[in-house]
Design a protein around this motif. Structure first.
Motif, PDB file in Angstrom:
ATOM      1  N   ILE A 105      -6.327  -1.176  -4.299  1.00  0.00           N
ATOM      2  CA  ILE A 105      -5.109  -0.824  -5.034  1.00  0.00           C
ATOM      3  C   ILE A 105      -5.318  -1.073  -6.522  1.00  0.00           C
ATOM      4  O   ILE A 105      -5.025  -0.225  -7.365  1.00  0.00           O
ATOM      5  N   GLU A 106      -5.827  -2.245  -6.845  1.00  0.00           N
ATOM      6  CA  GLU A 106      -6.040  -2.581  -8.253  1.00  0.00           C
ATOM      7  C   GLU A 106      -7.097  -1.658  -8.866  1.00  0.00           C
ATOM      8  O   GLU A 106      -6.987  -1.255 -10.030  1.00  0.00           O
TER       9      GLU A 106
ATOM     10  N   GLU B 208       0.834  -1.207   0.000  1.00  0.00           N
ATOM     11  CA  GLU B 208       0.000   0.000   0.000  1.00  0.00           C
ATOM     12  C   GLU B 208       0.866   1.253   0.000  1.00  0.00           C
ATOM     13  O   GLU B 208       0.573   2.229  -0.709  1.00  0.00           O
TER      14      GLU B 208
ATOM     15  N   TRP C 273      -5.696   1.671 -10.271  1.00  0.00           N
ATOM     16  CA  TRP C 273      -5.081   1.515 -11.602  1.00  0.00           C
ATOM     17  C   TRP C 273      -6.173   1.406 -12.671  1.00  0.00           C
ATOM     18  O   TRP C 273      -6.075   2.005 -13.750  1.00  0.00           O
TER      19      TRP C 273
ATOM     20  N   TRP D 190       4.077  -7.621  -5.145  1.00  0.00           N
ATOM     21  CA  TRP D 190       2.731  -7.882  -5.646  1.00  0.00           C
ATOM     22  C   TRP D 190       2.485  -9.377  -5.774  1.00  0.00           C
ATOM     23  O   TRP D 190       1.435  -9.894  -5.364  1.00  0.00           O
TER      24      TRP D 190
ATOM     25  N   GLU E 141       2.456   1.526  -3.451  1.00  0.00           N
ATOM     26  CA  GLU E 141       1.431   1.909  -4.417  1.00  0.00           C
ATOM     27  C   GLU E 141       1.008   3.364  -4.249  1.00  0.00           C
ATOM     28  O   GLU E 141       0.646   4.019  -5.228  1.00  0.00           O
ATOM     29  N   GLY E 142       1.050   3.868  -3.027  1.00  0.00           N
ATOM     30  CA  GLY E 142       0.749   5.280  -2.812  1.00  0.00           C
ATOM     31  C   GLY E 142       1.725   6.165  -3.558  1.00  0.00           C
ATOM     32  O   GLY E 142       1.339   7.169  -4.180  1.00  0.00           O
TER      33      GLY E 142
ATOM     34  N   ARG F 289      -8.651  -4.416   0.632  1.00  0.00           N
ATOM     35  CA  ARG F 289      -7.543  -3.464   0.510  1.00  0.00           C
ATOM     36  C   ARG F 289      -6.750  -3.709  -0.768  1.00  0.00           C
ATOM     37  O   ARG F 289      -6.339  -2.771  -1.453  1.00  0.00           O
ATOM     38  N   GLN F 290      -6.548  -4.971  -1.095  1.00  0.00           N
ATOM     39  CA  GLN F 290      -5.845  -5.307  -2.328  1.00  0.00           C
ATOM     40  C   GLN F 290      -6.677  -4.858  -3.541  1.00  0.00           C
ATOM     41  O   GLN F 290      -6.143  -4.288  -4.499  1.00  0.00           O
TER      42      GLN F 290
ATOM     43  N   GLY G 268       1.021   5.686  -7.250  1.00  0.00           N
ATOM     44  CA  GLY G 268      -0.231   6.359  -7.585  1.00  0.00           C
ATOM     45  C   GLY G 268      -0.033   7.853  -7.784  1.00  0.00           C
ATOM     46  O   GLY G 268      -0.615   8.455  -8.697  1.00  0.00           O
TER      47      GLY G 268
END
Length: 199
Positions: A127-128, A62, A131, A106, A65-66, A123-124, A69
């Motif tokens: 993230i997806e 996370e 995208w 990942w 990915e932040g 939560r996963q 992102g």
């Protein structure tokens, strides 16, 4: 204060250290004890904060990915042709090469998610979903401007992401005959055949 209790590092520092360990030593070397030594905490203290290695890995993902992102948002907000921004999106998505730390993480989180609880799976999925939403918006914009064919943006994004995921796994695990440049070439060809408007 001299002789006082040592302060625990901020969680972001712990997550950054975990990501750095994955990059430098591989995921198999990331244990609670090794990470604790790296950041000056006991493995018990780390478990107090993260509860389990699964939680540590998901939190690290996370955090990573932040950062990605934010970079993705900058790329997509810069204006210009949708095709150029789509190329930038793909470039950010595809791993840098074999054992790319972000993709290594990942793959491990995906593998562990088979036994994860609903909250971890949500939560996963979040993230997806980020995208996916960005790609849908970009395809919709390109379609409305006439750069892309009149397609269903959600369906087109789903297919493109499936292609990207499959190829990215090949790159991340070092499958012979599949390197980053080859993957980018395949994706460019796919985009040209399925998305670009006839000129």
């Amino acid at each position: 204060m001299a002789g006082g209790r040592r302060q625990a590092p901020p969680r972001e520092d712990v997550l950054a250290a975990a990501m750095e360990m994955i990059a430098e030593r591989g995921l198999e070397k990331l244990t609670m004890a090794a990470l604790g030594r790296e950041v000056g905490m006991s493995s018990g203290h780390l478990l107090y904060y993260f509860r389990s290695k699964d939680e540590l890995l998901l939190r690290t993902l996370e955090w990573s990915e932040g950062r990605l992102g934010a970079e993705r948002s900058r790329l997509l907000a810069r204006g210009g042709p949708a095709r150029e921004r789509l190329d930038a999106y793909v470039d950010l998505y595809v791993p840098d090469g074999h054992r790319d730390p972000h993709w290594t993480l990942w793959l491990e989180v995906w593998n562990r998610s088979q036994n994860a609880d609903d909250a971890a799976r949500d939560r996963q999925a979040a993230i997806e979903g980020a995208w996916h939403r960005d790609l849908v918006a970009l395809i919709a914009e390109g379609t409305s401007r006439g750069e892309f064919r009149p397609v269903d943006p959600d369906r087109a994004a789903t297919r493109l992401r499936a292609l990207l995921d499959g190829f990215s796994i090949h790159v991340a695990i070092g499958l012979r005959g599949t390197d980053r440049d080859q993957v980018l070439g395949h994706v460019r060809e796919f985009v040209e055949r399925t998305l670009l408007a006839d000129t």
